[in-house]
Design an enzyme around this catalytic site. Structure first.
Site, PDB file in Angstrom:
ATOM      1  N   GLU A 119      71.704 -21.580  29.945  1.00 24.64           N
ATOM      2  CA  GLU A 119      71.187 -22.320  28.769  1.00 24.64           C
ATOM      3  C   GLU A 119      69.754 -22.769  28.982  1.00 24.64           C
ATOM      4  O   GLU A 119      69.057 -23.065  28.014  1.00 24.64           O
ATOM      5  CB  GLU A 119      72.108 -23.518  28.469  1.00 24.64           C
ATOM      6  CG  GLU A 119      71.937 -24.745  29.348  1.00 24.64           C
ATOM      7  CD  GLU A 119      72.584 -24.646  30.724  1.00 24.64           C
ATOM      8  OE1 GLU A 119      73.061 -23.560  31.098  1.00 24.64           O
ATOM      9  OE2 GLU A 119      72.600 -25.675  31.441  1.00 24.64           O
ATOM     10  N   HIS A 136      71.728 -21.778  35.384  1.00 25.57           N
ATOM     11  CA  HIS A 136      71.805 -22.410  34.063  1.00 25.57           C
ATOM     12  C   HIS A 136      71.349 -21.406  33.008  1.00 25.57           C
ATOM     13  O   HIS A 136      70.162 -21.373  32.675  1.00 25.57           O
ATOM     14  CB  HIS A 136      70.883 -23.636  34.012  1.00 25.57           C
ATOM     15  CG  HIS A 136      71.371 -24.786  34.822  1.00 25.57           C
ATOM     16  ND1 HIS A 136      72.252 -25.717  34.332  1.00 25.57           N
ATOM     17  CD2 HIS A 136      71.113 -25.151  36.102  1.00 25.57           C
ATOM     18  CE1 HIS A 136      72.516 -26.621  35.266  1.00 25.57           C
ATOM     19  NE2 HIS A 136      71.839 -26.304  36.348  1.00 25.57           N
ATOM     20  N   CYS A 162      77.063 -23.653  36.466  1.00 24.36           N
ATOM     21  CA  CYS A 162      76.478 -24.414  37.577  1.00 24.36           C
ATOM     22  C   CYS A 162      77.581 -25.117  38.369  1.00 24.36           C
ATOM     23  O   CYS A 162      78.421 -24.456  38.951  1.00 24.36           O
ATOM     24  CB  CYS A 162      75.413 -25.374  37.044  1.00 24.36           C
ATOM     25  SG  CYS A 162      74.352 -25.987  38.369  1.00 24.36           S
TER      26      CYS A 162
END
Lengths: 203, 256
Positions: A184, A182, A84
């Site tokens: 994750e 993102h 990011c």
């Protein structure tokens, strides 16, 4: 037995490291969260996360004496992923809130997104070329939350997303990778991509 | 193409997840972190965790809950609402676990702190909570602290138009928790171009589709109606035909 890879999550006080740690830990990696070069040196790969404004993040990296360290690690060929804002920090310069110099690791600049005010939500990515670390993620939806875009030089663009037209959301230069979204927080698709990138860079 | 979102909502009161009915009557559901984990497993596009008594009790954000959730490690983006008093609170919330922050009372109390939070986190992280109703043909903005309504302020409209708030969470507070209660007219209450998340009494697929087909509605949020069945997110998604929504996702284990 093959030893587990150790990942150094760069902690410079910007953003939420817990979700990155948890995602990588869940994928079977050992993680160290630190701003200390001695700790980060003893890892197989560095992850630079980040949320918020570019200038504040660069200030924080300077304050933690991490700018030269990260440049050195990258030039030595150590596997390195920016996530990011961490991807945008790899650029030469950003125009967010004035002009701020970045880490200068991948040629290009961070500019306001010109197709909408923001790029928020789930969007599918298009992989450029046949890089095996990205290819399995072609067409997968990832979670985005940004309003500036890293316009990297075309030879370093690895993944694109699209509103009216395509724009870069993934970059690669040797062992250095940046992902605008993102992974994750992109559920199974994002975690699978993280695993492929980590394994590919550490191979 | 960017996809519209189905947001799962967990409402917290007195430390417990509750079913809320018009923010006036509540039924306990269990521990909030477990409900959040369920939504994460079911593949919600985002999760909204709203702590509805934090501001009224002057407690500030529920950092203990956020830290607990942070430790569990969600793989779904988290939006937090409740008790945000300052830009520093918003930054702490993101550092703990959340990706985005909802402000409500802070818009009325100190709009400059909303602006400051946007400068530090990026405006894309900032969402404005707007409990609205339509009375005698006029749009009213509800203040849950005083239980009174007034027209939307110039300051609020400026924050939305200037993009300090990236999205408006339009809450039909009167019909919240009522099956089929959502008043779609509320979705036209804001200036043109403001992206809207619709919430409050959205319970059925046709209702959700009607909202999602409006170009400026970027997401719908559902709370109570996810509590009545397992895997409700996937079930809703399977029924939401004809709208650009991410297909239902199912959790899988990636490492043996």
């Amino acid at each position: 037995m093959i030893p587990r890879k150790t990942i150094g999550i760069v902690d410079y006080g910007v953003g939420n490291h817990a979700s990155v740690w948890r995602a990588l830990h869940g994928l079977g990696y050992r993680c160290r969260v630190s701003a200390e070069p001695a700790v980060l040196d003893d890892t197989d790969l560095l992850v630079l996360p980040g949320v918020g404004a570019f200038g504040a993040a660069m200030e924080a990296l300077h304050r933690h004496d991490l700018v030269e360290y990260l440049r050195g690690q990258s030039s030595s060929g150590k596997p390195f992923i920016g996530l990011c804002l961490g991807m945008q920090l790899l650029a030469d310069v950003s125009l967010e809130h004035g002009l701020t110099a970045g880490l200068g690791l991948i040629p290009g600049q961070v500019v306001p997104f010109d197709q909408a005010r923001w790029h928020i939500g789930w969007n599918s990515i298009e992989v450029v070329g046949n890089d095996p670390i990205f290819r399995p993620s072609d067409g997968k939806s990832m979670y985005f939350n940004h309003s500036y875009v890293f316009q990297a030089a075309p030879e370093y663009q690895a993944c694109l997303a699209r509103l009216d037209s395509a724009f870069p959301v993934g970059v690669r230069r040797g062992n250095l990778v940046g992902l605008q979204f993102h992974p994750e927080k992109s559920q199974g698709a994002g975690h699978m991509m993280l695993k492929n990138v980590v394994e590919g860079l550490c191979a | 193409m960017i996809q519209k979102r189905l947001i799962g909502v967990v409402t917290v009161r007195d430390g417990w997840a509750v079913q809320s009915f018009g923010y006036g009557r509540y039924l306990p559901l269990g521990r909030p972190e477990i409900l959040v984990e369920n939504l994460d497993r079911w593949g919600a596009d985002e999760i909204l965790l709203q702590v509805i008594d934090a501001t009224r009790q002057g407690r500030g954000p529920d950092m203990a809950l956020l830290e607990q959730i942070g430790k569990r490690g969600l793989s779904t983006p988290l939006i937090y609402a409740g008790g945000v008093r300052s830009a520093a609170d918003a930054v702490a919330i993101v550092a703990a676990a959340a990706d985005r922050v909802v402000v409500d009372a802070l818009i009325r109390d100190n709009a400059s702190e909303v602006i400051k939070a946007g400068e530090q986190l990026g405006n894309q992280a900032m969402i404005g909570s707007l409990p609205l109703s339509i009375e005698h043909g006029a749009v009213r903005w509800f203040d849950y602290r005083t239980r009174t309504s007034e027209p939307m302020s110039e300051e609020l409209l400026e924050l939305l138009e200037a993009g300090v708030l990236s999205e408006a969470l339009v809450i039909d507070w009167k019909h919240e928790g009522q099956p089929g209660g959502f008043d779609h007219a509320l979705l036209d209450a804001l200036p043109k171009g403001v992206p809207v998340i619709a919430f409050g009494g959205l319970s059925s697929a046709p209702q959700l589709v009607q909202a999602l087909k409006m170009p400026h509605v970027v997401a719908v949020a559902v709370g109570n109606f996810l509590s009545y069945r397992e895997h409700a997110i996937q079930a809703f998604k399977a029924e939401l035909l004809g709208v650009p929504l991410r297909p239902a996702a199912y959790q899988q284990t990636l490492h043996a």
